[in-house]
Write an enzyme that holds these catalytic residues in place. Structure first.
Site, short mmCIF file in Angstrom:
data_model
loop_
_atom_site.label_atom_id
_atom_site.label_comp_id
_atom_site.label_asym_id
_atom_site.label_seq_id
_atom_site.Cartn_x
_atom_site.Cartn_y
_atom_site.Cartn_z
N LYS A 99 35.27 29.94 44.17
CA LYS A 99 35.70 29.84 45.58
C LYS A 99 34.54 30.33 46.43
O LYS A 99 34.02 31.43 46.20
CB LYS A 99 36.93 30.73 45.77
CG LYS A 99 37.30 31.01 47.21
CD LYS A 99 38.61 31.76 47.26
CE LYS A 99 38.90 32.29 48.65
NZ LYS A 99 40.26 32.81 48.76
C1 5RP Z 1 39.11 37.87 49.76
C2 5RP Z 1 39.70 36.63 49.24
C3 5RP Z 1 40.89 36.16 49.92
O1 5RP Z 1 41.80 35.60 49.06
C4 5RP Z 1 40.63 35.05 50.81
O2 5RP Z 1 39.35 34.56 50.81
C5 5RP Z 1 41.05 35.28 52.12
O3 5RP Z 1 41.40 34.04 52.61
P1 5RP Z 1 40.96 33.62 54.06
O4 5RP Z 1 39.52 34.02 54.20
O5 5RP Z 1 41.14 32.14 54.08
O6 5RP Z 1 41.89 34.32 54.97
O7 5RP Z 1 39.28 36.03 48.32
O8 5RP Z 1 37.77 37.72 49.90
#
Ligand code: 5RP
Length: 293
Positions: free
Chosen positions: A203
């Site tokens: 991710k």
């Molecule tokens: C923390 C994470 C979170 O799950 C995620 O990225 C947060 O989601 P968003 O940025 O879309 O609110 O991995 O780093």
């Protein structure tokens, strides 16, 4: 000791030539075992090869984040509209009905709160517990270039080893320190390190310039992180460009649950991801569904 890559030769990413995926529909997964592939096929839709994950794990370091104050009231009703849910075991066990059949991507790292140095994480869930919870994947933060880079990479390789033992895929989240540059060069480095060290998907954040070089140089699927709340049209545009730039889906949190109409936003994002809908069309879907409510 190898030297840094100082070659003056232009790098060749061949962004327009997709990596072949023999043996399975997902990049880099052809040689995995049946259980691993089956779990990945629950997260990524085999028809499109893509996923819309809903990230609601923010509380593991920042407590009751805006929009997540009452997951039972605001978030559980949204879950059926996501392809997969990324969350902590505390929220899963306390708040999510076990009758939910959506695949779970379990947050397995933690330690410091928002008040401390965030890269100082350790693993926070044992593999036996992940199996007990019937998760589809396990995940953690990796802080390339961060203060505790080596520790977070070691956490990742341990998690990958545990996952491989039981056929559970690992997703690395490339975390970026506050003062670090967020550009394609950084994310190419971070994503490739995670893939080389064994994760089954990554991710990472979208960057407007050269995002396709990040996806092209990473031999496993990339899902786009949402990041801070944007206007809905801008978030849909970002998701669109990430997908067209080679991302295999999104894992969005605040841009969905902090929207005025989270369910409409989730469906609009889903159309961008699974149907290649343009930002304009997706925004029309969002507005229509929002007004129906
Ligand atoms: C923390 C994470 C979170 O799950 C995620 O990225 C947060 O989601 P968003 O940025 O879309 O609110 O991995 O780093």
């Amino acid at each position: 000791m190898p030297e840094a890559d100082t070659s003056k030769k232009q790098k060749q990413y061949h962004e327009d030539v997709p990596m072949e995926t023999p043996g399975f529909f997902l990049k880099g997964a052809g040689n995995l075992d049946w259980g691993m592939k089956n779990r990945l096929a629950r997260i990524f839709n085999p028809d499109t090869g893509r996923t819309v994950m809903l990230a609601i794990d923010h509380g593991y370091f920042q407590g009751p984040t805006t929009g997540l104050e009452r997951i039972d009231l605001n978030i559980v009703p949204l879950m059926p509209h996501a392809d997969a849910i990324m969350l902590t075991r505390g929220i899963l066990r306390t708040t999510v009905p076990p009758s939910l059949t959506k695949p779970i991507v379990m947050r397995c790292s933690g330690g410091p709160s928002i008040l401390k140095e965030l890269s100082n994480e350790q693993l926070s869930v044992d593999i036996e517990d992940a199996i007990r919870m019937n998760v589809a994947a396990i995940t953690l933060q990796v802080f390339i270039g961060g203060e505790h880079e080596t520790r977070s990479i070691h956490n990742m390789t341990k998690l990958v080893d545990m996952g491989l033992r039981y056929g559970i895929p690992t997703m690395a989240v490339t975390a970026v320190g506050k003062d670090m540059v967020r550009d394609a060069k950084y994310f190419r480095l971070a994503c490739r390190i995670c893939a080389e060290l064994g994760v089954q998907f990554v991710k990472t954040y979208y960057v407007p310039e050269d995002f396709e070089t990040i996806t092209a140089s990473c031999p496993v699927p990339i899902v786009m992180a949402g990041g801070k709340k944007l206007a809905e049209f801008d978030a849909l545009t970002m998701a669109y460009h990430a997908i067209q730039g080679g991302a295999s889906g999104v894992d969005m949190g605040r841009n969905i649950f902090q929207s005025d109409a989270p369910e409409a936003m989730m469906k609009a994002v889903s159309s961008v991801v699974h149907q290649n809908t343009t930002p304009k069309e997706a925004y029309e879907i969002f507005e229509t569904l929002k007004n129906q409510k």
